[in-house]
Design a protein around this motif. Structure first.
Motif, mmCIF file in Angstrom:
data_model
loop_
_atom_site.group_PDB
_atom_site.id
_atom_site.type_symbol
_atom_site.label_atom_id
_atom_site.label_comp_id
_atom_site.label_asym_id
_atom_site.label_seq_id
_atom_site.Cartn_x
_atom_site.Cartn_y
_atom_site.Cartn_z
ATOM 1 N N VAL A 242 38.358 -76.716 -6.079
ATOM 2 C CA VAL A 242 37.622 -76.112 -7.464
ATOM 3 C C VAL A 242 36.424 -75.488 -7.321
ATOM 4 O O VAL A 242 36.255 -74.372 -7.630
ATOM 5 N N LYS A 243 35.464 -76.350 -6.646
ATOM 6 C CA LYS A 243 34.181 -75.645 -6.563
ATOM 7 C C LYS A 243 34.056 -74.714 -5.532
ATOM 8 O O LYS A 243 32.905 -74.159 -5.500
ATOM 9 N N ALA A 244 35.188 -74.514 -4.595
ATOM 10 C CA ALA A 244 34.865 -73.340 -3.689
ATOM 11 C C ALA A 244 35.028 -72.008 -4.521
ATOM 12 O O ALA A 244 34.877 -70.838 -3.772
ATOM 13 N N LEU A 245 35.701 -71.877 -5.894
ATOM 14 C CA LEU A 245 35.867 -70.913 -6.498
ATOM 15 C C LEU A 245 34.470 -70.389 -7.076
ATOM 16 O O LEU A 245 33.642 -71.228 -7.447
ATOM 17 N N PRO A 246 34.423 -69.133 -7.498
ATOM 18 C CA PRO A 246 32.999 -68.662 -8.025
ATOM 19 C C PRO A 246 32.683 -69.441 -9.278
ATOM 20 O O PRO A 246 33.631 -69.597 -10.178
ATOM 21 N N LYS A 247 31.507 -69.883 -9.206
ATOM 22 C CA LYS A 247 30.955 -70.648 -10.556
ATOM 23 C C LYS A 247 30.485 -69.597 -11.526
ATOM 24 O O LYS A 247 29.912 -68.804 -11.555
ATOM 25 N N HIS A 248 30.689 -70.085 -12.926
ATOM 26 C CA HIS A 248 30.265 -69.303 -13.928
ATOM 27 C C HIS A 248 29.728 -70.490 -15.169
ATOM 28 O O HIS A 248 30.167 -71.675 -15.119
ATOM 29 N N GLU A 249 28.912 -69.942 -15.815
ATOM 30 C CA GLU A 249 27.988 -71.162 -16.821
ATOM 31 C C GLU A 249 28.032 -70.165 -18.063
ATOM 32 O O GLU A 249 27.981 -68.815 -18.259
ATOM 33 N N ILE A 250 28.026 -71.269 -19.151
ATOM 34 C CA ILE A 250 28.216 -70.655 -20.542
ATOM 35 C C ILE A 250 27.321 -71.677 -21.512
ATOM 36 O O ILE A 250 27.427 -72.844 -21.353
ATOM 37 N N VAL A 251 26.482 -70.892 -22.288
ATOM 38 C CA VAL A 251 25.694 -71.798 -23.142
ATOM 39 C C VAL A 251 26.230 -71.320 -24.718
ATOM 40 O O VAL A 251 25.816 -69.893 -25.060
ATOM 41 N N TYR A 252 26.844 -72.053 -25.375
ATOM 42 C CA TYR A 252 27.449 -71.363 -26.654
ATOM 43 C C TYR A 252 27.402 -72.641 -27.708
ATOM 44 O O TYR A 252 27.136 -73.711 -27.363
ATOM 45 N N GLU A 253 27.830 -72.180 -28.833
ATOM 46 C CA GLU A 253 27.988 -73.286 -29.910
ATOM 47 C C GLU A 253 29.471 -73.951 -30.073
ATOM 48 O O GLU A 253 30.245 -73.357 -30.497
ATOM 49 N N PHE A 254 29.545 -75.093 -29.515
ATOM 50 C CA PHE A 254 30.766 -75.831 -29.451
ATOM 51 C C PHE A 254 30.726 -76.395 -30.906
ATOM 52 O O PHE A 254 30.112 -76.802 -31.654
ATOM 53 N N LYS A 255 32.077 -75.970 -31.378
ATOM 54 C CA LYS A 255 32.508 -76.275 -32.705
ATOM 55 C C LYS A 255 33.499 -77.399 -32.943
ATOM 56 O O LYS A 255 34.774 -77.105 -32.146
ATOM 57 N N CYS A 256 33.491 -78.383 -33.653
ATOM 58 C CA CYS A 256 34.312 -79.430 -33.777
ATOM 59 C C CYS A 256 35.033 -79.118 -35.094
ATOM 60 O O CYS A 256 34.420 -78.740 -36.172
ATOM 61 N N ILE A 257 36.612 -79.435 -35.333
ATOM 62 C CA ILE A 257 37.258 -79.255 -36.582
ATOM 63 C C ILE A 257 36.879 -80.085 -37.606
ATOM 64 O O ILE A 257 37.283 -79.944 -38.683
ATOM 65 N N GLU A 258 36.013 -81.238 -37.046
ATOM 66 C CA GLU A 258 35.637 -82.198 -38.118
ATOM 67 C C GLU A 258 34.508 -81.590 -38.998
ATOM 68 O O GLU A 258 33.992 -82.217 -39.933
ATOM 69 N N GLY A 259 33.882 -80.224 -38.399
ATOM 70 C CA GLY A 259 32.813 -79.719 -39.286
ATOM 71 C C GLY A 259 31.451 -79.516 -38.828
ATOM 72 O O GLY A 259 30.576 -78.848 -39.302
ATOM 73 N N TRP A 260 31.349 -80.264 -37.438
ATOM 74 C CA TRP A 260 29.858 -80.188 -36.876
ATOM 75 C C TRP A 260 29.898 -79.127 -35.679
ATOM 76 O O TRP A 260 31.116 -78.747 -35.187
ATOM 77 N N SER A 261 28.838 -78.689 -35.398
ATOM 78 C CA SER A 261 28.699 -77.748 -34.117
ATOM 79 C C SER A 261 27.333 -77.979 -33.199
ATOM 80 O O SER A 261 26.428 -78.848 -33.830
ATOM 81 N N GLN A 262 27.536 -77.734 -32.081
ATOM 82 C CA GLN A 262 26.403 -77.931 -31.143
ATOM 83 C C GLN A 262 26.195 -76.727 -29.809
ATOM 84 O O GLN A 262 27.307 -76.750 -29.518
ATOM 85 N N VAL A 263 24.879 -76.233 -29.823
ATOM 86 C CA VAL A 263 24.827 -75.545 -28.811
ATOM 87 C C VAL A 263 24.862 -76.298 -27.486
ATOM 88 O O VAL A 263 23.952 -77.247 -27.285
ATOM 89 N N GLN A 264 25.908 -75.800 -26.624
ATOM 90 C CA GLN A 264 25.997 -76.689 -25.295
ATOM 91 C C GLN A 264 25.953 -75.687 -24.086
ATOM 92 O O GLN A 264 26.240 -74.666 -24.183
ATOM 93 N N HIS A 265 25.803 -76.327 -23.019
ATOM 94 C CA HIS A 265 25.632 -75.662 -21.630
ATOM 95 C C HIS A 265 26.561 -76.130 -20.671
ATOM 96 O O HIS A 265 26.523 -77.396 -20.327
ATOM 97 N N TRP A 266 27.428 -75.467 -20.403
ATOM 98 C CA TRP A 266 28.630 -75.869 -19.181
ATOM 99 C C TRP A 266 28.618 -75.121 -18.162
ATOM 100 O O TRP A 266 28.393 -73.742 -18.318
ATOM 101 N N GLY A 267 29.056 -75.510 -16.977
ATOM 102 C CA GLY A 267 29.234 -74.763 -15.838
ATOM 103 C C GLY A 267 30.933 -75.234 -15.114
ATOM 104 O O GLY A 267 31.113 -76.120 -15.376
ATOM 105 N N GLY A 268 31.223 -73.943 -14.493
ATOM 106 C CA GLY A 268 32.727 -74.622 -13.806
ATOM 107 C C GLY A 268 33.304 -73.069 -13.283
ATOM 108 O O GLY A 268 32.668 -72.082 -13.245
ATOM 109 N N VAL A 269 34.470 -73.005 -13.273
ATOM 110 C CA VAL A 269 35.371 -72.088 -12.836
ATOM 111 C C VAL A 269 36.164 -71.208 -14.131
ATOM 112 O O VAL A 269 36.534 -72.073 -14.496
ATOM 113 N N ARG A 270 36.279 -69.935 -13.777
ATOM 114 C CA ARG A 270 37.051 -69.447 -15.061
ATOM 115 C C ARG A 270 38.268 -69.911 -14.674
ATOM 116 O O ARG A 270 38.942 -69.761 -13.698
#
Length: 266
Positions: free
Chosen positions: A125-153
Motif C-alpha cells: 500500500v505504501k509503495a503507491l503515491p502518498k497524498h495528505e489532506i487537512v480537512y474538517e472531519f464531520k461526525c453525524i452526531e454534530g461535532w467536527s474537527q480539523v484533522q490531518h491524514w495521509g495515505g494513498v488515494r
C-alpha cells in the motif's frame, strides 16, 4: 338569491341548536385533524423494514440521496486547511469493529469476481503515491474537527490493482458502465461494515489512510489502514479495513441497518 348567513350574535344570544351545531362541527374537525397524523404514524410503524428503516422513511432517504447525487462532482473538493490548524489530539469516536486484537498476519483482502482474492500488505500500500489532506472531519452526531491524514488515494489504489470494473481493466471515469456501483468494506472481525457509492469512492480526496498527523495511525483511530472519505460523514469512514469488495447491489452498512441514511453525503 344570496345565501342567508347566521347573524353575528353575542355568544349569550346564539340559539342552543346553533351553538350545539357549531360545537359538533368544531369537535369533528379537531378529531379529523388528530386522526390524520395518528393514521400516518400507524401506517409508517406498521410498514415493513427496508435496509433497516421503515419502508416509507427509507424511500424518503433514498429520494434525498438521489437528489444529492445529481449535484455530486469529482471536481467539487472539500475545503482544506494549513497543517498547523489540525488537532494535535484528534477526537476518537466509536469502537465497533475494534473490540478484538488486530490479527498479527493482517493483510488487506480484496475480493474479485474472477480469480482468488488479492492479499495486500502495508508495504505494498505504501509503495503507491502518498497524498495528505487537512480537512474538517464531520461526525453525524454534530461535532467536527480539523484533522490531518495521509495515505494513498483509493482511486489510485484501484487503478494500480485494476479493481472496481467488470472488465478487469483499470477504472476509467469516462466508462461508467464498466464500473461497479458500490464498494463494500468491513473490519477483520466483521463487527463494522460500510457500503460506499462508486462516485464517492473515486473522489480525488478519498484516501486509504495509514498516517495521522504524520505518524502511523493508532489502534483506536483504525490502524493499520482506514478509510478517509471527506465527502461523507464519519460513520462511512471505516476504521481497520480488513476486506474490500465491489458490487452493483448495495453492500451491508452498519448504520443504515439501524435506520440511518445510506448515502450520508456532505
Amino acid at each position: 338569491m344570496s345565501q342567508l348567513k347566521e347573524p353575528n350574535l353575542p355568544e349569550s344570544d346564539v340559539p342552543e341548536s346553533t351553538a350545539r351545531r357549531r360545537m359538533i362541527t368544531s369537535f369533528s374537525l379537531f378529531a379529523l385533524a388528530a386522526a390524520i397524523p395518528v393514521g400516518v404514524y400507524e401506517w409508517i410503524t406498521n410498514s415493513p423494514k427496508l435496509y433497516g428503516a421503515r419502508k416509507p422513511l427509507r424511500r424518503v432517504l433514498d429520494a434525498n440521496a438521489a437528489l444529492a447525487k445529481t449535484y455530486f462532482s469529482n471536481t467539487h473538493l472539500v475545503a482544506t486547511f494549513p497543517v498547523e490548524e489540525a488537532a494535535k489530539k484528534p477526537r476518537q469516536n466509536g469502537y465497533d469493529g475494534l473490540k478484538t486484537p488486530l490479527p498479527e498476519d493482517w493483510k488487506l483482502q480484496i475480493d474479485r469476481p474472477q480469480g482468488a482474492p488479492l492479499l495486500i500488505t502495508m508495504d505494498e500500500v505504501k509503495a503507491l503515491p502518498k497524498h495528505e489532506i487537512v480537512y474538517e472531519f464531520k461526525c453525524i452526531e454534530g461535532w467536527s474537527q480539523v484533522q490531518h491524514w495521509g495515505g494513498v488515494r483509493l482511486s489510485d489504489f484501484m487503478a494500480n490493482y485494476k479493481l472496481g470494473t467488470k472488465s478487469g481493466n483499470a477504472p476509467n471515469p469516462e466508462s461508467a458502465d464498466d464500473l461497479y456501483s458500490y464498494v463494500g468494506m468491513e473490519t477483520p472481525d466483521k463487527g463494522y461494515y460500510v457500503g460506499i457509492d462508486m462516485e464517492s469512492a473515486m473522489h480525488p480526496q478519498t484516501l486509504l489512510a495509514y498516517e495521522m498527523n504524520g505518524q502511523p495511525i493508532s489502534a483506536p483511530h483504525g490502524a493499520p489502514l482506514r478509510l478517509i472519505i471527506p465527502v461523507k460523514y464519519g460513520v462511512k469512514n471505516l476504521k481497520r479495513i480488513g476486506r474490500m469488495f465491489f458490487s452493483d447491489e448495495r453492500p451491508r452498512d452498519f448504520w443504515a441497518e439501524r435506520g440511518y441514511d445510506y448515502y450520508v453525503g456532505l
